[in-house]
Design a protein around this motif. Structure first.
Motif, PDB file in Angstrom:
ATOM      1  N   TYR A 152      18.271  16.518 -21.832  1.00  5.49           N
ATOM      2  CA  TYR A 152      18.663  15.230 -22.443  1.00  5.49           C
ATOM      3  C   TYR A 152      17.432  14.341 -22.621  1.00  5.49           C
ATOM      4  O   TYR A 152      16.654  14.160 -21.672  1.00  5.49           O
ATOM      5  CB  TYR A 152      19.685  14.538 -21.547  1.00  5.49           C
TER       6      TYR A 152
ATOM      7  N   ILE B 270      27.266   4.257 -16.378  1.00  4.69           N
ATOM      8  CA  ILE B 270      28.618   3.805 -16.710  1.00  4.69           C
ATOM      9  C   ILE B 270      29.158   3.065 -15.481  1.00  4.69           C
ATOM     10  O   ILE B 270      29.200   3.628 -14.387  1.00  4.69           O
ATOM     11  CB  ILE B 270      29.517   4.989 -17.099  1.00  4.69           C
TER      12      ILE B 270
ATOM     13  N   GLU C 299      18.563   7.780 -23.914  1.00  3.05           N
ATOM     14  CA  GLU C 299      18.459   6.769 -22.850  1.00  3.05           C
ATOM     15  C   GLU C 299      19.405   7.110 -21.706  1.00  3.05           C
ATOM     16  O   GLU C 299      20.579   7.456 -21.930  1.00  3.05           O
ATOM     17  CB  GLU C 299      18.806   5.383 -23.408  1.00  3.05           C
ATOM     18  N   VAL C 300      18.915   7.002 -20.495  1.00  6.45           N
ATOM     19  CA  VAL C 300      19.776   7.133 -19.314  1.00  6.45           C
ATOM     20  C   VAL C 300      20.620   5.864 -19.233  1.00  6.45           C
ATOM     21  O   VAL C 300      20.090   4.748 -19.243  1.00  6.45           O
ATOM     22  CB  VAL C 300      18.937   7.295 -18.032  1.00  6.45           C
ATOM     23  N   LYS C 301      21.935   6.059 -19.172  1.00  5.91           N
ATOM     24  CA  LYS C 301      22.829   4.903 -19.048  1.00  5.91           C
ATOM     25  C   LYS C 301      23.670   5.060 -17.793  1.00  5.91           C
ATOM     26  O   LYS C 301      23.937   6.183 -17.351  1.00  5.91           O
ATOM     27  CB  LYS C 301      23.721   4.794 -20.278  1.00  5.91           C
TER      28      LYS C 301
ATOM     29  N   ASN D  67      32.349   8.039 -13.520  1.00  3.38           N
ATOM     30  CA  ASN D  67      32.073   9.475 -13.692  1.00  3.38           C
ATOM     31  C   ASN D  67      31.179  10.008 -12.576  1.00  3.38           C
ATOM     32  O   ASN D  67      30.508  11.019 -12.747  1.00  3.38           O
ATOM     33  CB  ASN D  67      31.389   9.731 -15.042  1.00  3.38           C
TER      34      ASN D  67
ATOM     35  N   GLY E 155      27.400  10.967 -12.157  1.00  7.94           N
ATOM     36  CA  GLY E 155      27.046  11.201 -13.549  1.00  7.94           C
ATOM     37  C   GLY E 155      25.956  12.267 -13.609  1.00  7.94           C
ATOM     38  O   GLY E 155      25.159  12.402 -12.678  1.00  7.94           O
ATOM     39  N   THR E 156      25.967  13.025 -14.664  1.00  5.59           N
ATOM     40  CA  THR E 156      25.023  14.137 -14.810  1.00  5.59           C
ATOM     41  C   THR E 156      24.015  13.843 -15.903  1.00  5.59           C
ATOM     42  O   THR E 156      24.401  13.603 -17.052  1.00  5.59           O
ATOM     43  CB  THR E 156      25.790  15.416 -15.217  1.00  5.59           C
ATOM     44  N   ILE E 157      22.736  13.844 -15.553  1.00  4.30           N
ATOM     45  CA  ILE E 157      21.675  13.808 -16.575  1.00  4.30           C
ATOM     46  C   ILE E 157      21.132  15.227 -16.668  1.00  4.30           C
ATOM     47  O   ILE E 157      20.575  15.756 -15.697  1.00  4.30           O
ATOM     48  CB  ILE E 157      20.535  12.828 -16.209  1.00  4.30           C
ATOM     49  N   ASP E 158      21.343  15.840 -17.832  1.00  4.21           N
ATOM     50  CA  ASP E 158      20.906  17.228 -18.036  1.00  4.21           C
ATOM     51  C   ASP E 158      19.398  17.294 -18.250  1.00  4.21           C
ATOM     52  O   ASP E 158      18.797  16.345 -18.771  1.00  4.21           O
ATOM     53  CB  ASP E 158      21.602  17.799 -19.278  1.00  4.21           C
TER      54      ASP E 158
ATOM     55  N   VAL F  50      23.781  10.419 -11.170  1.00  7.72           N
ATOM     56  CA  VAL F  50      23.885   8.957 -11.188  1.00  7.72           C
ATOM     57  C   VAL F  50      25.016   8.576 -10.240  1.00  7.72           C
ATOM     58  O   VAL F  50      26.166   8.945 -10.469  1.00  7.72           O
ATOM     59  CB  VAL F  50      24.203   8.439 -12.601  1.00  7.72           C
TER      60      VAL F  50
END
Ligand SMILES: O=c1ccn([C@H]2C[C@H](O)[C@@H](COP(=O)(O)OP(=O)(O)OP(=O)(O)O)O2)c(=O)[nH]1
Ligand SMILES: [Mg+2]
Length: 154
Positions: free
Chosen positions: A92, A99, A95-97, A83, A86-89, A67
């Motif tokens: 997971y 920040i 919900e993808v958020k 961050n 951002g890391t979406i594993d 992200v």
């Protein structure tokens, strides 16, 4: 696989994501898909908030989604992603958020449907530790943090 073949990624629209476009590449060569806010938010100067996208994903094993901020929001309004990336594993399912932080000096309004950040699908290589007593020598050795010279051209 051809370099420009797309990797299939399962995506689920959550109830509050209904009616929004899926994240999309703005141009043929874009690295990231612009992702939309699924809610209205006003970010006060200095504030940070996890903005809903209304999406959940199942990324194939061996990949992640990063992200990343949009440079236009950063340059014009001081809006960033603290961050980043951002890391979406891949495991997971929530919900993808996104920040977001307001580094600017004015409140920033995000409206549902605004393109707030970009998602980059990227391959992941995982490490397996091989613990040793000694590491091999190199010309750099322990030099770092500017050891090869400053930034100015003298
Ligand atoms: O910008 C982000 C970063 C993370 N996540 C979700 C997906 C990710 O897979 C999960 C965990 O993220 P991360 O590992 O960065 O956070 P953590 O603080 O280490 O939490 P956890 O203990 O849940 O891993 O949170 C997002 O939706 N957006
Ligand atoms: Mg984590």
């Amino acid at each position: 696989m051809n370099l420009y073949d797309k990797v299939p990624v399962r995506v689920k629209r959550l109830p509050h994501g209904e009616g929004l476009d899926l994240p999309a590449y703005a141009t043929d060569g874009a690295a990231g898909m612009d992702v939309l806010a699924a809610e209205d938010v006003s970010l006060a100067p200095g504030a940070r908030y996890a903005v809903a996208t209304g999406l959940a994903v199942a990324i194939p094993e061996g990949y992640e989604i990063q992200v990343r901020p949009r440079s236009g929001l950063a340059l014009k309004h001081g809006i960033s992603v603290p961050n980043t990336p951002g890391t979406i594993d891949s495991d997971y399912r929530g919900e993808v958020k996104v920040i977001m932080i307001n580094h600017g000096d004015a409140p920033f309004a995000i409206a549902r449907g605004d393109r707030i950040a970009q998602l980059v699908l990227a391959p992941v290589v995982r490490a397996g530790w091989e613990e040793v007593a000694d590491l091999d020598d190199t010309p750099r050795g322990a030099g770092g943090f500017g050891s090869t010279g400053g930034h100015a051209k003298l």
